[in-house]
Design an enzyme around this catalytic site. Sequence first.
Site, PDB file in Angstrom:
ATOM      1  N   ILE A 148      63.889  38.866  23.096  1.00 12.85           N
ATOM      2  CA  ILE A 148      65.009  37.964  22.805  1.00 12.85           C
ATOM      3  C   ILE A 148      64.563  36.822  21.911  1.00 12.85           C
ATOM      4  CG2 ILE A 148      66.530  36.230  23.866  1.00 12.85           C
ATOM      5  CD1 ILE A 148      66.828  38.225  26.238  1.00 12.85           C
ATOM      6  N   HIS A 149      63.354  36.352  22.123  1.00 10.96           N
ATOM      7  CA  HIS A 149      62.824  35.265  21.306  1.00 10.96           C
ATOM      8  C   HIS A 149      62.369  35.731  19.924  1.00 10.96           C
ATOM      9  CE1 HIS A 149      62.779  32.993  25.054  1.00 10.96           C
ATOM     10  NE2 HIS A 149      62.400  31.905  24.390  1.00 10.96           N
ATOM     11  N   GLU A 194      46.448  42.551  44.972  1.00 13.93           N
ATOM     12  CA  GLU A 194      46.856  42.837  46.357  1.00 13.93           C
ATOM     13  C   GLU A 194      47.517  44.211  46.485  1.00 13.93           C
ATOM     14  OE1 GLU A 194      48.388  39.760  48.862  1.00 13.93           O
ATOM     15  OE2 GLU A 194      47.611  38.196  47.556  1.00 13.93           O
ATOM     16  N   SER A 206      41.116  49.668  45.405  1.00 17.10           N
ATOM     17  CA  SER A 206      42.064  50.240  46.368  1.00 17.10           C
ATOM     18  C   SER A 206      41.345  51.009  47.479  1.00 17.10           C
ATOM     19  CB  SER A 206      43.037  51.178  45.640  1.00 17.10           C
ATOM     20  OG  SER A 206      43.734  50.480  44.627  1.00 17.10           O
ATOM     21  N   LEU A 211      37.401  40.835  49.523  1.00 20.11           N
ATOM     22  CA  LEU A 211      37.529  42.226  49.956  1.00 20.11           C
ATOM     23  C   LEU A 211      37.085  43.180  48.845  1.00 20.11           C
ATOM     24  CD1 LEU A 211      38.618  44.390  51.998  1.00 20.11           C
ATOM     25  CD2 LEU A 211      40.817  44.205  50.806  1.00 20.11           C
ATOM     26  N   THR A 218      39.615  35.506  43.836  1.00 20.64           N
ATOM     27  CA  THR A 218      40.293  34.262  43.489  1.00 20.64           C
ATOM     28  C   THR A 218      39.561  33.099  44.140  1.00 20.64           C
ATOM     29  OG1 THR A 218      42.405  35.438  43.368  1.00 20.64           O
ATOM     30  CG2 THR A 218      42.504  33.042  43.504  1.00 20.64           C
ATOM     31  N   GLU A 256      50.781  51.657  42.159  1.00 23.59           N
ATOM     32  CA  GLU A 256      50.535  53.019  42.656  1.00 23.59           C
ATOM     33  C   GLU A 256      50.237  53.003  44.153  1.00 23.59           C
ATOM     34  OE1 GLU A 256      50.439  52.855  38.460  1.00 23.59           O
ATOM     35  OE2 GLU A 256      49.210  51.707  39.875  1.00 23.59           O
ATOM     36  N   GLU A 310      35.426  45.040  45.631  1.00 21.99           N
ATOM     37  CA  GLU A 310      34.074  45.176  45.093  1.00 21.99           C
ATOM     38  C   GLU A 310      34.136  45.881  43.735  1.00 21.99           C
ATOM     39  OE1 GLU A 310      31.546  47.065  47.975  1.00 21.99           O
ATOM     40  OE2 GLU A 310      32.023  45.604  49.546  1.00 21.99           O
ATOM     41  N   PRO A 311      33.051  45.811  42.952  1.00 19.53           N
ATOM     42  CA  PRO A 311      33.062  46.454  41.634  1.00 19.53           C
ATOM     43  C   PRO A 311      33.439  47.933  41.673  1.00 19.53           C
ATOM     44  CG  PRO A 311      31.159  45.004  41.804  1.00 19.53           C
ATOM     45  CD  PRO A 311      31.797  45.027  43.162  1.00 19.53           C
TER      46      PRO A 311
END
Length: 376
Positions: free
Chosen positions: A334-335, A360, A129, A122, A155, A364, A124-125
Amino acid sequence: MQVEELRMIEQAAADFARTAIAPHVRDWDERQHFPRELFEALGEIGFMGVLVPEEYGGAGLGYQEYVSIIDVLSRTDPSIGLSVAAHNSLCTNHIFEFGSEDQKRRYLPGLASGKWIGAWALTEPGTGSDAMRMRCVAVREGDYYRIDGVKNFITHGISADVYVVVARTGELLDKHGISAFIVEKGTPGLIPGKKEDKLGMRASETAQVLFEGCKVPVENRIGEEGMGFIQAMKVLDGGRISIAALALGIAKGAYEASVQYAQEREQFGQPIIDFQAVSFKLARMATLIEAAEGLIRKAAHLKNTGQRVTLHSAMAKYFASEMAVRIAEDAVQIHGGYGYTREYPVEKFYRDAKLCTIGEGTSEIQKLVISRQIQR
């Protein structure tokens, strides 16, 4: 489905992740290797056709089971969770939801088995959105359509066997001027392009796909001409649930790693989990995870029962993806210094989490969808 059956599916996913994925996570990430052979093994246990009915070779499961599978796989490697989600929710589900009976029988068994990998084209460059301004066009020429244009951030754009391609067949900005087509690997004019070198999700292949005079038979059009955009928006409603589940798995993986580390790591003569600054971080992480899962499970229930899901899938995706980024960041904190090294898994969760706020539909766009829905 009963709770016991759901737990069995989760255990199957956990067992698979432990034996087939966990030993390779760091290597796949460093080499940006897409483990194609893994997905046929996932197909053998029903994870590549989760939502596909048994009559088409699928597992015939629902969205609650689907959420659990993506969640559990993503706790070990979000890249694999992403590829499973994209294959199931986008390409495969588009054909299942809107394809003809002939198309379903021709393509779904191969996709559900994992012998074929699916891609959904779906973006494109110049149009992410803003899909209504897509430049990829499909022109009818007798019994074929000729597709010309470029798709981006796809993907499985190189490795896919079956592509669902959304292209313009009418006027710019006309939501009835866009159609969807099934294009098979090896079709002349379908040219896999550049593989992206990504921050995270590196074992999930992302690439450009070019179409140069690509001739696709009319019978490979999905539904009526001009219905592709409307189909795509409905596909994304379900797809957002899977990305929310992906974010949930990332958050759980980062949280579980943090609890273990905080119990084992000692400073000032005691485990750091005994310090309020750390324990309060973990308390917030646990609460955010519970809240996100509640939103996701509600959206899955609405989808399973055939109710309108646009609002709740957007809410689930927005909240869960932002939550995952925050939790992964807290996990690194935490690490401490170790969290910034590849010796521990949280740096990868941190890199992987950001994609969930983009893919997907960005955060925003989710807020735009939510705001429009609540004004009705």
